[in-house]
Motif scaffolding. Structure first.
Motif, PDB file in Angstrom:
ATOM      1  N   GLU A  14       0.834  -1.211   0.000  1.00  0.00           N
ATOM      2  CA  GLU A  14       0.000   0.000   0.000  1.00  0.00           C
ATOM      3  C   GLU A  14       0.864   1.254   0.000  1.00  0.00           C
ATOM      4  OE1 GLU A  14      -3.132   0.089   2.908  1.00  0.00           O
ATOM      5  OE2 GLU A  14      -3.600  -2.007   2.522  1.00  0.00           O
ATOM      6  N   ALA A  15       1.958   1.240   0.763  1.00  0.00           N
ATOM      7  CA  ALA A  15       2.861   2.392   0.789  1.00  0.00           C
ATOM      8  C   ALA A  15       3.460   2.635  -0.592  1.00  0.00           C
ATOM      9  CB  ALA A  15       3.966   2.176   1.818  1.00  0.00           C
ATOM     10  N   LEU A  16       3.822   1.568  -1.293  1.00  0.00           N
ATOM     11  CA  LEU A  16       4.355   1.700  -2.647  1.00  0.00           C
ATOM     12  C   LEU A  16       3.296   2.247  -3.601  1.00  0.00           C
ATOM     13  CD1 LEU A  16       6.338  -1.641  -2.888  1.00  0.00           C
ATOM     14  CD2 LEU A  16       7.321   0.639  -2.990  1.00  0.00           C
ATOM     15  N   GLN A  17       2.077   1.748  -3.487  1.00  0.00           N
ATOM     16  CA  GLN A  17       1.010   2.175  -4.392  1.00  0.00           C
ATOM     17  C   GLN A  17       0.575   3.615  -4.140  1.00  0.00           C
ATOM     18  OE1 GLN A  17      -1.681  -1.052  -3.467  1.00  0.00           O
ATOM     19  NE2 GLN A  17      -1.144  -2.140  -5.341  1.00  0.00           N
ATOM     20  N   ASN A  18       0.681   4.086  -2.907  1.00  0.00           N
ATOM     21  CA  ASN A  18       0.202   5.424  -2.565  1.00  0.00           C
ATOM     22  C   ASN A  18       1.284   6.495  -2.599  1.00  0.00           C
ATOM     23  OD1 ASN A  18      -2.411   4.462  -2.113  1.00  0.00           O
ATOM     24  ND2 ASN A  18      -1.897   3.878  -0.045  1.00  0.00           N
ATOM     25  N   ALA A  19       2.511   6.119  -2.838  1.00  0.00           N
ATOM     26  CA  ALA A  19       3.615   7.079  -2.836  1.00  0.00           C
ATOM     27  C   ALA A  19       3.519   8.010  -4.036  1.00  0.00           C
ATOM     28  CB  ALA A  19       4.950   6.347  -2.848  1.00  0.00           C
ATOM     29  N   ALA A  20       4.053   9.194  -3.853  1.00  0.00           N
ATOM     30  CA  ALA A  20       4.112  10.169  -4.946  1.00  0.00           C
ATOM     31  C   ALA A  20       5.526  10.720  -4.984  1.00  0.00           C
ATOM     32  CB  ALA A  20       3.118  11.291  -4.714  1.00  0.00           C
ATOM     33  N   GLY A  21       5.971  11.083  -6.158  1.00  0.00           N
ATOM     34  CA  GLY A  21       7.316  11.625  -6.234  1.00  0.00           C
ATOM     35  C   GLY A  21       7.716  11.980  -7.642  1.00  0.00           C
ATOM     36  N   ALA A  22       8.991  12.120  -7.819  1.00  0.00           N
ATOM     37  CA  ALA A  22       9.590  12.587  -9.067  1.00  0.00           C
ATOM     38  C   ALA A  22       9.569  11.512 -10.144  1.00  0.00           C
ATOM     39  CB  ALA A  22      11.025  13.021  -8.799  1.00  0.00           C
ATOM     40  N   ALA A  23       9.890  11.945 -11.344  1.00  0.00           N
ATOM     41  CA  ALA A  23       9.967  11.017 -12.468  1.00  0.00           C
ATOM     42  C   ALA A  23      11.219  10.165 -12.395  1.00  0.00           C
ATOM     43  CB  ALA A  23       9.936  11.787 -13.783  1.00  0.00           C
ATOM     44  N   ARG A  24      12.299  10.701 -11.827  1.00  0.00           N
ATOM     45  CA  ARG A  24      13.557   9.967 -11.743  1.00  0.00           C
ATOM     46  C   ARG A  24      14.192  10.167 -10.379  1.00  0.00           C
ATOM     47  NH1 ARG A  24      15.431   8.386 -16.763  1.00  0.00           N
ATOM     48  NH2 ARG A  24      14.677   9.563 -18.516  1.00  0.00           N
ATOM     49  N   SER A  25      14.926   9.168  -9.957  1.00  0.00           N
ATOM     50  CA  SER A  25      15.707   9.327  -8.732  1.00  0.00           C
ATOM     51  C   SER A  25      17.113   9.772  -9.121  1.00  0.00           C
ATOM     52  CB  SER A  25      15.772   8.012  -7.952  1.00  0.00           C
ATOM     53  OG  SER A  25      16.531   7.065  -8.645  1.00  0.00           O
ATOM     54  N   SER A  26      17.815  10.396  -8.219  1.00  0.00           N
ATOM     55  CA  SER A  26      19.161  10.887  -8.539  1.00  0.00           C
ATOM     56  C   SER A  26      20.103   9.730  -8.858  1.00  0.00           C
ATOM     57  CB  SER A  26      19.715  11.741  -7.401  1.00  0.00           C
ATOM     58  OG  SER A  26      19.816  10.986  -6.220  1.00  0.00           O
ATOM     59  N   GLY A  27      19.911   8.571  -8.214  1.00  0.00           N
ATOM     60  CA  GLY A  27      20.764   7.416  -8.490  1.00  0.00           C
ATOM     61  C   GLY A  27      20.642   6.946  -9.919  1.00  0.00           C
ATOM     62  N   ARG A  28      19.434   6.902 -10.427  1.00  0.00           N
ATOM     63  CA  ARG A  28      19.203   6.461 -11.802  1.00  0.00           C
ATOM     64  C   ARG A  28      19.758   7.492 -12.792  1.00  0.00           C
ATOM     65  NH1 ARG A  28      19.125   2.067 -14.689  1.00  0.00           N
ATOM     66  NH2 ARG A  28      17.903   2.316 -16.544  1.00  0.00           N
ATOM     67  N   VAL A  29      19.623   8.772 -12.473  1.00  0.00           N
ATOM     68  CA  VAL A  29      20.155   9.804 -13.343  1.00  0.00           C
ATOM     69  C   VAL A  29      21.667   9.661 -13.459  1.00  0.00           C
ATOM     70  CG1 VAL A  29      20.503  12.293 -13.588  1.00  0.00           C
ATOM     71  CG2 VAL A  29      18.265  11.421 -12.963  1.00  0.00           C
ATOM     72  N   LYS A  30      22.343   9.368 -12.344  1.00  0.00           N
ATOM     73  CA  LYS A  30      23.791   9.153 -12.380  1.00  0.00           C
ATOM     74  C   LYS A  30      24.146   7.966 -13.258  1.00  0.00           C
ATOM     75  CE  LYS A  30      24.632  11.041  -7.802  1.00  0.00           C
ATOM     76  NZ  LYS A  30      24.935  10.676  -6.428  1.00  0.00           N
ATOM     77  N   LEU A  31      23.338   6.911 -13.178  1.00  0.00           N
ATOM     78  CA  LEU A  31      23.577   5.718 -13.994  1.00  0.00           C
ATOM     79  C   LEU A  31      23.404   6.051 -15.480  1.00  0.00           C
ATOM     80  CD1 LEU A  31      24.082   2.641 -14.011  1.00  0.00           C
ATOM     81  CD2 LEU A  31      21.610   2.362 -13.934  1.00  0.00           C
ATOM     82  N   ILE A  32      22.395   6.825 -15.804  1.00  0.00           N
ATOM     83  CA  ILE A  32      22.135   7.198 -17.198  1.00  0.00           C
ATOM     84  C   ILE A  32      23.265   8.070 -17.749  1.00  0.00           C
ATOM     85  CG2 ILE A  32      20.604   8.566 -18.666  1.00  0.00           C
ATOM     86  CD1 ILE A  32      18.305   7.614 -16.799  1.00  0.00           C
TER      87      ILE A  32
END
Length: 118
Positions: free
Chosen positions: A98-116
């Motif tokens: 439920e916490a995962l389904q109800n969470a809201a946030g950005a399109a990308r995390s900073s970790g993924r941006v670094k990987l990209i």
């Protein structure tokens, strides 16, 4: 707060870091509030090249009193396929789901941006 994720090489399953090993459920993952500890875990995970592909840190946000990935992409990865709510990890239900389904946030995390950017 951060968590460490990757995909298992043998079957492509999304996995999360816990105490030096990989687990399939986000709710079981180690959560890091210390940047140095998170980076040390990431280095340990990257040393396991035959277990996962490209492990990386993801940003987390508080949701329903628990933690969930900040980015929508990472929440989808943690829940399993989105084709039907009775498929994948989301079918298990419970407060962590439920916490995962109800969470809201950005399109990308900073970790993924670094990987990209690599």
């Amino acid at each position: 707060m951060k968590a460490l994720t990757g995909n298992r090489l043998t079957d492509g399953e999304v996995v999360f870091w816990k105490a030096g090993a990989w687990v399939e459920r986000f709710a079981d993952a180690d959560l890091f509030d210390d940047a140095a500890a998170a980076e040390a875990a990431e280095a340990d995970a990257k040393a396991q090249r035959t277990v996962v592909v490209d492990p990386y840190l993801i940003d987390l946000v508080e949701s329903s009193g628990l933690w969930a990935p900040l980015s929508f992409r990472e929440r989808v990865r943690a829940l399993g396929p989105t084709n039907h709510p009775h498929h994948g990890k989301q079918a298990e239900g419970g407060s962590a789901i439920e916490a995962l389904q109800n969470a809201a946030g950005a399109a990308r995390s900073s970790g993924r941006v670094k990987l990209i950017k690599r």
